[in-house]
Structure formats: structure tokens, C-alpha cells
Design an enzyme around this catalytic site. Structure first.
Site, PDB file in Angstrom:
ATOM      1  N   GLY A 132       5.096   1.949 -10.704  1.00 57.36           N
ATOM      2  CA  GLY A 132       4.254   3.144 -10.668  1.00 57.36           C
ATOM      3  C   GLY A 132       4.290   3.952 -11.954  1.00 57.36           C
ATOM      4  N   TRP A 178       0.816  -1.220   0.000  1.00 57.64           N
ATOM      5  CA  TRP A 178       0.000   0.000   0.000  1.00 57.64           C
ATOM      6  C   TRP A 178       0.846   1.265   0.000  1.00 57.64           C
ATOM      7  CZ3 TRP A 178      -4.556  -0.876   4.013  1.00 57.64           C
ATOM      8  CH2 TRP A 178      -5.348  -1.942   3.572  1.00 57.64           C
ATOM      9  N   SER A 225       3.766  -2.153 -12.057  1.00 58.61           N
ATOM     10  CA  SER A 225       2.579  -1.880 -12.879  1.00 58.61           C
ATOM     11  C   SER A 225       1.820  -3.150 -13.251  1.00 58.61           C
ATOM     12  CB  SER A 225       2.966  -1.066 -14.119  1.00 58.61           C
ATOM     13  OG  SER A 225       3.534   0.176 -13.724  1.00 58.61           O
ATOM     14  N   GLY A 278       1.530  -2.603  -6.260  1.00 62.16           N
ATOM     15  CA  GLY A 278       1.416  -1.288  -5.642  1.00 62.16           C
ATOM     16  C   GLY A 278       0.057  -0.671  -5.913  1.00 62.16           C
ATOM     17  N   GLY A 279       0.003   0.187  -6.916  1.00 58.59           N
ATOM     18  CA  GLY A 279      -1.209   0.959  -7.204  1.00 58.59           C
ATOM     19  C   GLY A 279      -2.480   0.125  -7.283  1.00 58.59           C
ATOM     20  N   HIS A 289      12.764  -2.426  -0.715  1.00 59.12           N
ATOM     21  CA  HIS A 289      11.989  -1.853  -1.825  1.00 59.12           C
ATOM     22  C   HIS A 289      12.808  -0.746  -2.475  1.00 59.12           C
ATOM     23  CE1 HIS A 289       8.859   0.204  -4.054  1.00 59.12           C
ATOM     24  NE2 HIS A 289       8.163  -0.913  -3.970  1.00 59.12           N
TER      25      HIS A 289
HETATM   26  C1  PEP Z   1       5.604  -1.647  -5.850  1.00 62.68           C
HETATM   27  O1  PEP Z   1       5.787  -0.529  -5.408  1.00 62.68           O
HETATM   28  O2  PEP Z   1       6.020  -2.641  -5.217  1.00 62.68           O
HETATM   29  C2  PEP Z   1       4.887  -1.766  -7.117  1.00 62.68           C
HETATM   30  C3  PEP Z   1       4.996  -2.865  -7.800  1.00 62.68           C
HETATM   31  O3  PEP Z   1       4.150  -0.674  -7.522  1.00 62.68           O
HETATM   32  P1  PEP Z   1       3.173  -0.565  -8.809  1.00 62.68           P
HETATM   33  O4  PEP Z   1       2.391  -1.852  -8.876  1.00 62.68           O
HETATM   34  O5  PEP Z   1       2.304   0.610  -8.517  1.00 62.68           O
HETATM   35  O6  PEP Z   1       4.052  -0.393  -9.984  1.00 62.68           O
END
Ligand code: PEP
Length: 251
Positions: free
Chosen positions: A174, A10, A214, A235-236, A96
Site C-alpha cells: 500500500g 480487497w 504495490s 491489494g489496491g 496478512h
Molecule cells: C496486500 O495487502 O496484500 C497488498 C499487496 O496490498 P497492495 O497491493 O495495495 O500493496
């Protein structure tokens, strides 16, 4: 033991109230569903205990997004692995790229964090991945190998076997720019080979390697269909129960 896993990250999103509501939504969405993967949500420190109180631990795992590199003491503002574990969380994201990039995390600090996570019964979800320049100049295999070797290869085979790896190409986090399923598979197979060279084929075959960057309901199935991709760190798309569930059910 190698498992299929979908884990949400998150990041620094949601107030406590919004986070508890989201956790409840994910928990409710998992009712009556038999996902072909373990499902985990990694949430801000402030949310851990409250989220733990509203989820069914048999269906939904809980993790933190970081922990301190010291056990306790005069480290104002830090949150120890013991504190994380005391909330009921079972996982912790370590290394991360946002922590490496913005908070100067190095393999040395990550070694300490991994040790403290283990001491407190937490399973690390350990992130690795190259930046765009390294993808473009062709050094990405070397970069990822070095990240694994320098932070994790001092571990015994038994301890290494307790780690979940997450390959997250930084240029895909992201940005809406996903690695293709072939790029993900190529790197995941490479990582498994690096582990096999150090610890043997059995340990390598038993390591869960997640893809992150993503990942969405629309591309998850193709990524997860690849033989060395064991799930995703999300993530998102983890910030809405329906998009997160769209990825969970992509297996
Ligand atoms: C993450 O931050 O671990 C990630 C994969 O972000 P996103 O899915 O938003 O690219």
C-alpha cells in the site's frame, strides 16, 4: 501443485453492493479470456455468499481474508473457517501483515487457523514478509525463514503442499514502493530453498509463491517473469476490474 495465481485482497473496502458489482465486473472481464493463471478474489466476510452467487467458480476462485482460530463457540464477532467454507469460498488469506500488526496475530494463532482451514477444505494463502527496519538492517531472510518455520513446519509434507505462500514485504504494501523484480526473485528463491531443506526439492518446486506489495499492471509482467515468482497477491489494484485484469493478463 505449483500454479500461476493472481489473487485480489480487497481488505476492508467496498459495501456489499459495490463488492458484488466489482465481482461481476471481474467475472465478466474473464469471459472469453484464457488467463495463464488461476484468478482468485478474497473479499470481506459479509460479501462472500453474495459474491459466490454471481461468479463462475470455474474461472474465478473465491476466498476470505481471515478466519477465526477457534472452531466455534463463544467468540463474539469472529467468523469460523466452517462459516467461510459454507459460503462456497475455497481460499482464506492467513497471516496478512495487517493482521499481524494491528490484531496481534502470532505464529501460534496462525497454526490453529491453518489447521481449521484444512479441516474445512479451505486453501490458505499464507503471508510472510519483513518490515522496513528488517529490510534495512539485513535480517530479512532470517525473519521470513522464522515466520515460515514457526507457523508451518509442523505440517506434514502433504499438508504443506496444500499451502499457497505470499511473500509481502511490509514496506511495499500500500506504499506504492514495489520490491524490484530482483529483490522479489532473491527472496522467493530463498524461500524455496528453505522449503527444500525441510521437505525436499519436489515439495519446494511444487509450492506456489506469490509476490505482494504495490503490484500493478505496469510492474506485474517483470515480477511474474522471474522464475520463482508464481503470481501476485494484489491489494489496491484489485479494487478496479481493469487494473486487476491488467495484472491477470501480465502472465
Ligand atoms: C496486500 O495487502 O496484500 C497488498 C499487496 O496490498 P497492495 O497491493 O495495495 O500493496
Amino acid at each position: 501443485m505449483r500454479k500461476n495465481i493472481v489473487a485480489g485482497n480487497w481488505k476492508m473496502n467496498t459495501t456489499l453492493q459495490e463488492g458484488v458489482a466489482l465481482a461481476k465486473d471481474v467475472n465478466a472481464a474473464l469471459e472469453g479470456v484464457q488467463p495463464k493463471c488461476d484468478v482468485i478474489i478474497c473479499v470481506p466476510f459479509t460479501h462472500l455468499a453474495s459474491v459466490n452467487a454471481v461468479i463462475d467458480a470455474n474461472k474465478l476462485g473465491l476466498g476470505a481474508e481471515n478466519c477465526a482460530d477457534h472452531a466455534s463457540g463463544a467468540y463474539t464477532g469472529e467468523i469460523s473457517a466452517a462459516m467461510v467454507a459454507s459460503t462456497g469460498a475455497k481460499y482464506v488469506i492467513l497471516g496478512h501483515s495487517e493482521r499481524r500488526q494491528y490484531y496481534g496475530e502470532t505464529s501460534e494463532t496462525l497454526k490453529e487457523k491453518v489447521a481449521l482451514a484444512f479441516e474445512n477444505g479451505l486453501t490458505p494463502i499464507f503471508c510472510i514478509g519483513e518490515v522496513l527496519e528488517e529490510r534495512e538492517n539485513g535480517t530479512f531472510f532470517d525473519v521470513v525463514k522464522e515466520q515460515i518455520e514457526s507457523a508451518l513446519f509442523h505440517l506434514s509434507a502433504e499438508d504443506f503442499g496444500r499451502i499457497i505462500l505470499a511473500y509481502e514485504p511490509v514496506w511495499a504494501i500500500g506504499t506504492g514502493k514495489t520490491a524490484t523484480d530482483d529483490q522479489a526473485q532473491e527472496m522467493h528463491a530463498f524461500i524455496r530453498g528453505v522449503i527444500a531443506d525441510k521437505y525436499g526439492k519436489e515439495v519446494a518446486d511444487n509450492t506456489s509463491i506469490l509476490y505482494g506489495g504495490s503490484c500493478k499492471p505496469t510492474n506485474a509482467a517483470a515480477l511474474f517473469a522471474k522464475p520463482d515468482v508464481d503470481g501476485g497477491l494484489i491489494g489496491g489494484a484489485a479494487l478496479k476490474a481493469d487494473s486487476f485484469m491488467g495484472i491477470v493478463t501480465a502472465f
